[in-house]
Motif scaffolding. Structure first.
Motif, PDB file in Angstrom:
ATOM      1  N   ARG A  46      23.278  70.313  21.686  1.00  0.00           N
ATOM      2  CA  ARG A  46      24.226  69.536  22.483  1.00  0.00           C
ATOM      3  C   ARG A  46      23.826  68.056  22.440  1.00  0.00           C
ATOM      4  O   ARG A  46      22.680  67.720  22.168  1.00  0.00           O
ATOM      5  CB  ARG A  46      24.236  70.041  23.935  1.00  0.00           C
ATOM      6  CG  ARG A  46      24.617  71.516  24.068  1.00  0.00           C
ATOM      7  CD  ARG A  46      24.721  71.937  25.528  1.00  0.00           C
ATOM      8  NE  ARG A  46      23.443  71.806  26.221  1.00  0.00           N
ATOM      9  CZ  ARG A  46      22.507  72.756  26.262  1.00  0.00           C
ATOM     10  NH1 ARG A  46      22.709  73.910  25.656  1.00  0.00           N
ATOM     11  NH2 ARG A  46      21.377  72.561  26.908  1.00  0.00           N
ATOM     12  N   GLY A  47      24.775  67.191  22.764  1.00  0.00           N
ATOM     13  CA  GLY A  47      24.508  65.766  22.624  1.00  0.00           C
ATOM     14  C   GLY A  47      24.442  64.981  23.906  1.00  0.00           C
ATOM     15  O   GLY A  47      24.254  63.753  23.876  1.00  0.00           O
ATOM     16  N   ASP A  48      24.593  65.633  25.059  1.00  0.00           N
ATOM     17  CA  ASP A  48      24.585  64.896  26.320  1.00  0.00           C
ATOM     18  C   ASP A  48      23.156  64.457  26.672  1.00  0.00           C
ATOM     19  O   ASP A  48      22.169  64.983  26.160  1.00  0.00           O
ATOM     20  CB  ASP A  48      25.175  65.738  27.445  1.00  0.00           C
ATOM     21  CG  ASP A  48      24.387  67.009  27.689  1.00  0.00           C
ATOM     22  OD1 ASP A  48      23.613  67.059  28.653  1.00  0.00           O
ATOM     23  OD2 ASP A  48      24.533  67.957  26.890  1.00  0.00           O
ATOM     24  N   THR A  49      23.045  63.527  27.580  1.00  0.00           N
ATOM     25  CA  THR A  49      21.755  62.922  27.921  1.00  0.00           C
ATOM     26  C   THR A  49      20.759  63.944  28.444  1.00  0.00           C
ATOM     27  O   THR A  49      19.591  63.955  28.050  1.00  0.00           O
ATOM     28  CB  THR A  49      21.954  61.811  28.971  1.00  0.00           C
ATOM     29  OG1 THR A  49      22.809  60.810  28.430  1.00  0.00           O
ATOM     30  CG2 THR A  49      20.617  61.175  29.348  1.00  0.00           C
ATOM     31  N   LEU A  50      21.192  64.811  29.353  1.00  0.00           N
ATOM     32  CA  LEU A  50      20.276  65.791  29.935  1.00  0.00           C
ATOM     33  C   LEU A  50      19.781  66.768  28.876  1.00  0.00           C
ATOM     34  O   LEU A  50      18.595  67.125  28.855  1.00  0.00           O
ATOM     35  CB  LEU A  50      20.958  66.541  31.076  1.00  0.00           C
ATOM     36  CG  LEU A  50      20.020  67.310  32.013  1.00  0.00           C
ATOM     37  CD1 LEU A  50      19.116  66.346  32.777  1.00  0.00           C
ATOM     38  CD2 LEU A  50      20.824  68.164  32.986  1.00  0.00           C
ATOM     39  N   SER A  51      20.662  67.187  27.979  1.00  0.00           N
ATOM     40  CA  SER A  51      20.255  68.116  26.914  1.00  0.00           C
ATOM     41  C   SER A  51      19.278  67.464  25.953  1.00  0.00           C
ATOM     42  O   SER A  51      18.316  68.100  25.514  1.00  0.00           O
ATOM     43  CB  SER A  51      21.484  68.625  26.162  1.00  0.00           C
ATOM     44  OG  SER A  51      22.305  69.415  26.992  1.00  0.00           O
ATOM     45  N   ARG A  52      19.497  66.209  25.611  1.00  0.00           N
ATOM     46  CA  ARG A  52      18.548  65.513  24.731  1.00  0.00           C
ATOM     47  C   ARG A  52      17.175  65.440  25.399  1.00  0.00           C
ATOM     48  O   ARG A  52      16.142  65.587  24.739  1.00  0.00           O
ATOM     49  CB  ARG A  52      19.062  64.113  24.388  1.00  0.00           C
ATOM     50  CG  ARG A  52      20.272  64.105  23.465  1.00  0.00           C
ATOM     51  CD  ARG A  52      20.468  62.737  22.812  1.00  0.00           C
ATOM     52  NE  ARG A  52      20.646  61.684  23.809  1.00  0.00           N
ATOM     53  CZ  ARG A  52      21.821  61.318  24.308  1.00  0.00           C
ATOM     54  NH1 ARG A  52      22.930  61.936  23.912  1.00  0.00           N
ATOM     55  NH2 ARG A  52      21.916  60.336  25.201  1.00  0.00           N
TER      56      ARG A  52
END
Length: 338
Positions: free
Chosen positions: A216-222
């Motif tokens: 995934r590419g969202d901030t929390l996933s990164r």
């Protein structure tokens, strides 16, 4: 909130002496996939339990997702320490002390409390030299260095373990995001930080969230992907020599992150399979939690039961004071059944 997880627990581990099962450990175990669906479960997936130190990678999420880790140029070893229940060995103590110095802080700024080192050589040396343990030796000092980093980044106050502090509010929000549910309550952990409760399925879902974070590419996933990579890249910092977390990560057939917690809790993150695992032994026995975790890693094909560092937790021998083999600890066959 449900109050009776014990009643639905099932037998998971037995301790045998000669031909008899002398003791029996009961508990819950759940495996979830990347969608949050339950793949396998033993006991009650809805049992509400404190994950204790097994939640440290969740507690470290705001440190990375907020931008604080980048702003302070934190390294992967420091991120591993933020997720660690370390030994308080010289390698751990020195790293946390240096981290605090980078923040212009010291041991006195920690709020985790002093704890004797779990490193036998250092502990005995300190006793011989009349030295007292300090907060740097606390197994949670890396997590607390992460809390202090986030607190400075947010411009918040020094009492970062208070439930209403911005650091702990961010931790609670992250916890509820990855578990997929509002936490019904929290307790104060051994290191004075709030520890949020969730169901066994919620915690397994959270570990599967970490396992699939890189997709995934969202901030929390990164942020989650960074923490997982740091953990399996530096297993010696996550726990220490002789500890199950470190040895099982080293022995694994593929990259994975595993993390113990007090009172018989254990979790695993399997990035190549998008799976998360949560284990709770209801009598709090670490030996049983380690056994179940080793068994589930073998079941999933990510650990070789013949590897000595897998076997030592999967099927430990019991010997008496004369060194004679007297029994064994072993997982029940239900952990391997389809």
């Amino acid at each position: 909130m449900r109050q009776e997880p014990i009643t639905a627990a099932v037998p998971l581990v037995e301790v045998r002496r000669g031909p008899l099962a002398e003791s029996l450990h009961m508990g819950h175990a759940v495996i979830c996939d990347a969608s949050g669906g339950i793949v396998h479960a033993w006991g009650d997936p809805d049992a509400v339990v404190y994950p204790r130190s097994s939640s440290k990678m969740i507690q470290a999420l705001p440190l990375v997702a907020s931008g604080a880790a980048e702003a302070w140029h934190l390294t992967p070893p420091q991120l591993a320490l933020a997720c660690a229940s370390h030994q308080g060995a010289p390698i751990h103590v020195a790293a946390v002390e240096a981290w605090l110095a980078d923040l212009d802080l010291s041991e006195a700024d920690l709020r985790c409390g002093a704890q004797p080192s779990r490193d036998k050589a250092l502990k005995l040396q300190m006793i011989r030299e009349g030295e007292s343990p300090c907060q740097l030796h606390n197994n949670c000092s890396g997590k607390h260095a992460g809390f202090l980093t986030l607190s400075q980044y947010l411009g918040a106050g020094p009492e970062y373990v208070l439930p209403e502090h911005p650091v702990q509010v961010a931790v609670r929000d992250a916890f509820e995001e990855v578990t997929g549910a509002i936490s019904p309550c929290f307790g104060i952990d051994g290191c004075s930080a709030p520890n949020h409760a969730t169901t066994m399925a919620g915690m397994a879902r959270a570990m599967a969230w970490f396992a699939s974070a890189q997709q995934r590419g969202d901030t929390l996933s990164r942020a989650g992907a960074q923490l997982v990579e740091a953990m399996y890249a530096y297993p010696d910092l996550v726990a220490g020599e002789g500890r199950a977390c470190t040895l099982l990560m080293r022995a694994a057939l593929e990259p994975l992150a595993i993390k113990t917690g007090a009172e018989g809790y254990f979790v695993a993150i399997l990035p190549e399979r998008g799976l998360g695992v949560a284990v709770k032994i209801i009598d709090g026995a670490t030996r049983a939690a380690e056994c179940v975790m080793a068994a589930l890693l073998v079941r999933l094909g990510v650990a070789d039961p013949a590897h000595p560092d897998v076997h030592r937790f999967l099927n430990p021998e019991l010997r008496n004071f004369a060194g004679h083999l007297t029994g064994e600890i072993r997982p029940l066959d239900t952990l391997f059944a389809a």
